[in-house]
Write a protein that holds these residues in place. Sequence first.
Motif, PDB file in Angstrom:
ATOM      1  N   GLY A 127     -72.093  58.559 -50.000  1.00  0.00           N
ATOM      2  CA  GLY A 127     -71.761  58.672 -48.587  1.00  0.00           C
ATOM      3  C   GLY A 127     -71.753  57.305 -47.925  1.00  0.00           C
ATOM      4  N   PRO A 128     -71.631  57.275 -46.593  1.00  0.00           N
ATOM      5  CA  PRO A 128     -71.579  55.996 -45.879  1.00  0.00           C
ATOM      6  C   PRO A 128     -72.776  55.108 -46.217  1.00  0.00           C
ATOM      7  N   TYR A 129     -72.508  53.840 -46.510  1.00  0.00           N
ATOM      8  CA  TYR A 129     -73.562  52.917 -46.938  1.00  0.00           C
ATOM      9  C   TYR A 129     -73.180  51.503 -46.519  1.00  0.00           C
ATOM     10  N   VAL A 130     -74.166  50.746 -46.053  1.00  0.00           N
ATOM     11  CA  VAL A 130     -73.922  49.357 -45.659  1.00  0.00           C
ATOM     12  C   VAL A 130     -74.962  48.462 -46.303  1.00  0.00           C
ATOM     13  N   ARG A 131     -74.611  47.204 -46.462  1.00  0.00           N
ATOM     14  CA  ARG A 131     -75.560  46.192 -46.910  1.00  0.00           C
ATOM     15  C   ARG A 131     -75.930  45.322 -45.722  1.00  0.00           C
ATOM     16  N   ALA A 132     -77.231  45.050 -45.600  1.00  0.00           N
ATOM     17  CA  ALA A 132     -77.725  44.211 -44.522  1.00  0.00           C
ATOM     18  C   ALA A 132     -77.688  42.754 -44.959  1.00  0.00           C
ATOM     19  N   LEU A 133     -77.196  41.897 -44.073  1.00  0.00           N
ATOM     20  CA  LEU A 133     -77.071  40.477 -44.368  1.00  0.00           C
ATOM     21  C   LEU A 133     -77.957  39.664 -43.437  1.00  0.00           C
ATOM     22  N   LEU A 134     -78.554  38.624 -43.978  1.00  0.00           N
ATOM     23  CA  LEU A 134     -79.302  37.643 -43.199  1.00  0.00           C
ATOM     24  C   LEU A 134     -78.787  36.272 -43.616  1.00  0.00           C
ATOM     25  N   ASP A 135     -78.285  35.515 -42.650  1.00  0.00           N
ATOM     26  CA  ASP A 135     -77.659  34.227 -42.957  1.00  0.00           C
ATOM     27  C   ASP A 135     -76.550  34.395 -44.000  1.00  0.00           C
ATOM     28  N   GLY A 136     -75.841  35.520 -43.920  1.00  0.00           N
ATOM     29  CA  GLY A 136     -74.722  35.775 -44.806  1.00  0.00           C
ATOM     30  C   GLY A 136     -75.086  36.228 -46.203  1.00  0.00           C
TER      31      GLY A 136
END
Length: 261
Positions: free
Chosen positions: A52-61
Amino acid sequence: MTEARDSAGPHARRVPGAPCWVSLMAHGLDATEEFYGELFGWRFRPGPQQLGPYVRALLDGREVAGMGRLPSDRRLPVAWTPYLATDDVDRTADAIRLCGGTVAVGPLDAAEAGRMAIASDPAGAVFGIWQGVRHPGTALGGTPGTPVWYELRTYETESVTKFYKSLFPFEEEPATGSGRTTLLLDGRPVAGLHGMGQDLPRERGPHWQTYFEVADLGDTLRQVVALGGRILAPAQDGPHGRVATVADPEGAEFSVVQDPR
């Protein structure tokens, strides 16, 4: 918890058994992104959509964590789940079953990123296993907004330690304090086990706790409350820094720690 900084590099995270990723499954993904984006300064981009819907979290890219919408047909908790690296997800999943654990999801391919499964140990604590291909795991550590430590909170550690050592080449090091054990890989601390007996909250049961580093614990706790979260255990000083346990608006628990340096 500070010891985890030495094992936080991308290479170390690929060692079989090392925590290499952490993921949150929640009901309201947009609101969850807003909460953690404000709290940790994360930005987001789409990830594999197999569950299902999924995102990756980024810090400083750089990728530090994942978040997805909880599938309606899966009985999974709203919780942060660590993933342990493996060279062969299918083989590890078979070993989990043979050693008394349960495989709830997978093994399955996460697009071209890798192959994964979600399991639980014999006491019921949920964890993931990850075989990285294009996505080896967390790409940044040891800085505010990143996961820096993982602790299994369970009833007793003796039998559950045997379970995890049957899956991966862990060594164990009894730590100070009753019921505590540290898991080592190549002599480096990667996770803690805390046998809590009857002090383990019944409403949660055995579970893995993720610790995120923050720059200022007081400011972070004020932000948690302002954003709709709760403080579950107030700030206290420990040998690894100042730490507190909180919950996001959906109830997912995690700990935040300020490095004493």
